[in-house]
Design a protein around this motif. Structure first.
Motif, short mmCIF file in Angstrom:
data_model
loop_
_atom_site.label_atom_id
_atom_site.label_comp_id
_atom_site.label_asym_id
_atom_site.label_seq_id
_atom_site.Cartn_x
_atom_site.Cartn_y
_atom_site.Cartn_z
N ASN A 89 9.45 10.16 -22.30
CA ASN A 89 9.29 11.60 -22.02
C ASN A 89 9.55 11.94 -20.56
OD1 ASN A 89 8.44 12.35 -24.62
ND2 ASN A 89 6.35 11.62 -24.21
N LEU A 90 9.57 10.91 -19.71
CA LEU A 90 9.63 11.15 -18.27
C LEU A 90 10.99 11.73 -17.85
CD1 LEU A 90 7.98 10.81 -15.67
CD2 LEU A 90 8.94 8.52 -15.44
N LYS A 91 10.92 12.89 -17.15
CA LYS A 91 12.16 13.53 -16.69
C LYS A 91 12.35 13.38 -15.19
CE LYS A 91 12.38 17.11 -20.23
NZ LYS A 91 11.76 18.39 -20.56
N GLU A 92 11.24 13.19 -14.46
CA GLU A 92 11.37 13.26 -13.01
C GLU A 92 10.23 12.53 -12.32
OE1 GLU A 92 12.33 16.91 -10.04
OE2 GLU A 92 10.53 17.13 -11.24
N VAL A 93 10.57 11.81 -11.25
CA VAL A 93 9.54 11.22 -10.37
C VAL A 93 9.78 11.81 -8.98
CG1 VAL A 93 8.62 9.11 -9.35
CG2 VAL A 93 9.48 9.07 -11.70
N THR A 94 8.75 12.42 -8.42
CA THR A 94 8.89 13.03 -7.09
C THR A 94 7.83 12.47 -6.15
OG1 THR A 94 7.53 14.87 -7.77
CG2 THR A 94 9.90 15.18 -7.95
N LEU A 95 7.88 12.92 -4.92
CA LEU A 95 7.02 12.36 -3.87
C LEU A 95 6.57 13.46 -2.94
CD1 LEU A 95 6.18 9.96 -1.84
CD2 LEU A 95 8.52 10.15 -0.98
N THR A 96 5.33 13.39 -2.50
CA THR A 96 4.87 14.23 -1.38
C THR A 96 4.52 13.30 -0.23
OG1 THR A 96 3.97 15.90 -2.85
CG2 THR A 96 3.18 15.94 -0.61
N THR A 97 5.09 13.55 0.94
CA THR A 97 4.93 12.62 2.06
C THR A 97 4.80 13.38 3.37
OG1 THR A 97 6.02 10.82 3.28
CG2 THR A 97 7.47 12.39 2.20
N ASN A 98 4.19 12.71 4.36
CA ASN A 98 4.15 13.31 5.69
C ASN A 98 5.43 12.98 6.47
OD1 ASN A 98 3.90 10.71 6.81
ND2 ASN A 98 1.67 10.85 7.01
N GLY A 99 6.32 12.20 5.90
CA GLY A 99 7.63 11.95 6.51
C GLY A 99 7.68 10.80 7.49
N SER A 100 6.52 10.23 7.85
CA SER A 100 6.51 9.25 8.94
C SER A 100 7.29 7.97 8.60
CB SER A 100 5.07 8.89 9.31
OG SER A 100 4.46 8.18 8.24
N GLN A 101 7.38 7.65 7.31
CA GLN A 101 8.04 6.39 6.92
C GLN A 101 9.39 6.62 6.24
OE1 GLN A 101 6.21 3.60 7.73
NE2 GLN A 101 4.72 5.09 8.51
N LEU A 102 9.85 7.87 6.26
CA LEU A 102 11.05 8.18 5.46
C LEU A 102 12.31 7.54 6.02
CD1 LEU A 102 10.75 11.88 4.33
CD2 LEU A 102 10.97 9.86 2.87
N ALA A 103 12.36 7.37 7.35
CA ALA A 103 13.57 6.78 7.92
C ALA A 103 13.79 5.41 7.29
CB ALA A 103 13.45 6.68 9.43
N ARG A 104 12.69 4.74 6.98
CA ARG A 104 12.77 3.41 6.40
C ARG A 104 13.05 3.44 4.89
NH1 ARG A 104 7.45 -0.04 6.74
NH2 ARG A 104 8.10 -1.76 5.40
N PHE A 105 12.48 4.42 4.20
CA PHE A 105 12.46 4.33 2.73
C PHE A 105 13.37 5.33 2.00
CE2 PHE A 105 8.09 2.52 3.55
CZ PHE A 105 8.43 1.23 3.16
#
Ligand code: SAM
Ligand code: SF4
Length: 329
Positions: A89-105
């Motif tokens: 049934n899964l259509k979407e996986v999303t994320l809420t983040t403070n952004g501090s690790q996004l450059a890495r991930f």
């Protein structure tokens, strides 16, 4: 899953850790005590629990926290859940983040199947950013935003409106976000958990912010919805979308489609109520999901009609003891 008020529950927010590398003034006190690590569910258990909800009709999963990207190996959870998109049934996986690790991930998130993310950013002034987050570093977050953008993630910027702190910067933030092609959503502070500051001092009603923006910009009504509580307008001058999440000035409970699971397997049926169901015990009781499925049904049958947050001088204590970082907002 249909609750007693006829609402279809199709959205699960999963908090994978209550820990964070920031200490935002509206979210946490400076000296927080976190859950003992031994109480956390493993990533495999979180995956199994999430999939039990998917089997019952959940279509969208949002991974949150605390700061989800500080949990060790969290990308493996994204990989495994992402692999279920379209096969269940899964259509979407999303994320809420403070952004501090996004450059890495950022790129690994895209590889896992994540298409859009919410990044929290309350100011673009480095000193103010430090004051609000206590521990955060603005350039690192801006680099993270650039990396997410370059990786092809669709970005929504979430900003908590704070009286006397960022209220004079809200229009600038909106112009910056829209200029970069990001959606922009404003959030009212909610009275969750003890913080060191005064919530009445922080609280800025979005009705006021909207009225101020409407003096300089043309806000056109829009029926755009992402399945969340935000109500959107289109800003004619920028062509961008502006969202408002107004738990205090406008009650959005009637269309609530979500439940929230913590990293210890506690299910909160409402962000604004304390009733919760323990799913860790049924999860660990057996290797098949029959007992777990029953426990989920029993919890959904208790989903309350709504919350009753109030922030004013007479109600300055938190409405609930738990912090937003436990359930992830
Ligand atoms: N650490 C991640 C982040 O900051 O995006 C995810 C978790 S954080 C708890 C999720 C969202 O809740 C953030 O946008 C944050 O600004 C918001 N938030 C935290 N405490 C809040 C409060 N008391 N009232 C309103 N929003 C809050
Ligand atoms: Fe951490 Fe997010 Fe809470 Fe800020 S809002 S302290 S980044 S969990």
């Amino acid at each position: 899953m249909i609750d007693p008020f006829g609402r279809h529950i199709t959205y699960l927010r999963l908090s994978v850790t209550d820990r964070c590398d920031f200490r935002c003034v509206y979210c946490m006190s400076e000296h927080m005590s976190f859950l003992p690590k031994a109480e956390l569910l493993t990533l495999e258990e979180l995956e199994r629990l999430s999939m039990a909800f998917v089997d019952k009709g959940v279509e969208r999963l949002r991974i949150t926290g605390g700061e989800p990207l500080v949990r060790r190996n969290v990308i493996s959870l994204f990989d495994r859940l992402g692999a279920q998109i379209g096969k269940s049934n899964l259509k979407e996986v999303t994320l809420t983040t403070n952004g501090s690790q996004l450059a890495r991930f950022a790129r690994e998130l895209v590889s896992a199947g994540v298409k859009r993310i919410n990044i929290s950013l309350d100011t673009r002034d480095a000193a103010k950013f430090r004051d609000i987050t206590r521990w955060g570093d603005l350039p690192k977050v801006l680099d993270g935003i650039d990396a997410a953008d370059a990786a092809g993630l669709k970005i929504k910027i979430n900003t908590v409106a704070l009286k006397g702190v960022n209220e004079d910067e809200i229009a600038d933030l909106m112009l910056w976000a829209h200029g970069r092609g990001f959606d922009f959503t404003l959030i009212e502070t909610m009275p969750l958990g003890e913080i060191d500051g005064d919530r009445v001092e922080q609280y800025l009603p979005l009705s006021l912010v909207r009225a101020r923006l409407a003096r300089d910009y043309t806000l056109e009504d829009s029926d755009y919805r992402t399945g969340g509580p935000a109500r959107y307008v289109r800003v004619a001058e920028t062509g961008g979308r502006l969202g408002f999440i107004t738990p205090l000035t406008h009650n959005f409970c009637e269309s609530c489609n979500r439940v929230r699971l913590t990293c210890t397997g506690t299910l909160y049926m409402c962000l604004g109520q304390s009733d919760a169901a323990d799913l860790r015990t049924p999860l660990r009781a057996a290797s098949d999901d029959a007992v777990l499925a029953q426990a989920i049904d029993a919890a959904i049958a208790r989903k309350p009609k709504g919350h009753d947050f109030i922030i004013d001088r007479r109600h300055n204590a938190p409405a609930l003891e738990r912090h937003m970082s436990l359930t992830g907002g």
